[in-house]
Design an enzyme around this catalytic site. Sequence first.
Site, short mmCIF file in Angstrom:
data_model
loop_
_atom_site.label_atom_id
_atom_site.label_comp_id
_atom_site.label_asym_id
_atom_site.label_seq_id
_atom_site.Cartn_x
_atom_site.Cartn_y
_atom_site.Cartn_z
CB CYS A 218 -17.90 -0.50 -15.85
SG CYS A 218 -18.04 -0.03 -14.12
CB CYS B 206 -18.53 3.02 -19.69
SG CYS B 206 -17.86 4.56 -19.00
CB CYS C 80 -13.43 3.46 -13.28
SG CYS C 80 -14.41 4.96 -13.15
CD GLU D 206 -3.07 -0.58 0.06
OE1 GLU D 206 -3.43 0.61 -0.05
OE2 GLU D 206 -3.48 -1.48 -0.70
#
Length: 357
Positions: free
Chosen positions: A217, A214, A207, A48
């Site tokens: 998605c 799209c 995205c 992370e």
Amino acid sequence: MLPEDLEPAAQRLPADFAARVVDWQRSHGRSELPWQNTQDPYCVWLSEVMLQQTQVSTVLGYFALFLERFPTVQTLAAGTEDEVLGLWSGLGYYSRARNMHRCAQDVVARFGGSFPRTAAELQTLPGIGRSTAAAIAAFCFGERVAILDGNVKRVLTRVLGFEGDLASAAQEKALWALATELLPPAAQRRAIAGYTQGLMDLGATVCLPRKPSCMICPVSALCVGRREGAPERFPVKTRKLRRSAQSLWMLKALDSKGRVWLEKRPSRGIWAGLYCLPVYESRALLLDELAPDARRTAEDAPAFLHVLTHKDLHLHPVSVACAAERPPTESGNWFAAVEWSALGLPAPVRKLLVAGD
């Protein structure tokens, strides 16, 4: 309580938003990355931190090197800052590495070498913000808590049609509240890791900031941005970083053994804590630092541009030959290639030294 103008956006979302994300992640999300499929908080935390403002393809090699040298939080805590910065060299945003080292030391000193199990406690550690803490808590301990990194902000603001300006702390707080409302129900605790990873994967692979995909998605049918034909206008953030430019002259001083003179940068400012060629605001100031015999050997290399987040650095290398007993500055040391290659160096300095080695 949410602001009145945000309540309709939350109500427009079908209850199956989280379920769609989880299902998509299971069949189409990423699962092959080395920090996935683990509940080891050390590995998740390390990934992370490295992935903040850095692409996955770049992180992969660094992640493996770090685990090889520092396989546990205890070994990282016991390492020196110079070792940590040396391994980090080239990843940029070096405050992340310094905070990571301090964080490891805190985990050992305050928590006996075991990462705390809640996002609230994780946020008390150096360099761990709200979203990173939530990711660790969700992946490793199953805590029902929302993440909101850059990719997730993009997904949620587009799906919600969230018009709030994220330069405003109040609007960012409102989006955090919505992100929490969208979490899988408490009864579906096992779904939290898949949901969290799914949001990350959607933002990273589908995205996208420009030209989002799209058509593939899983939540496109729910997306206000897509329905309005303008997903790319989200998220809204009016405050922009002001870019500036600076010219610096870099002294590449070599002795008769081919060693280079390096200084350690101050703890604050550009390249803080890294080893660096001495830098000057002008060529004249650089030359004034040198003894007459070294000054006569000065040769200019081609200038080049190094781009930082908020500043363009125009760097002008100047090479000189120095006697080992007459170093160019008061603070610093001579380093052979086998020595400087292991140091934490700014990327442009490493580039100059490797090219001349």
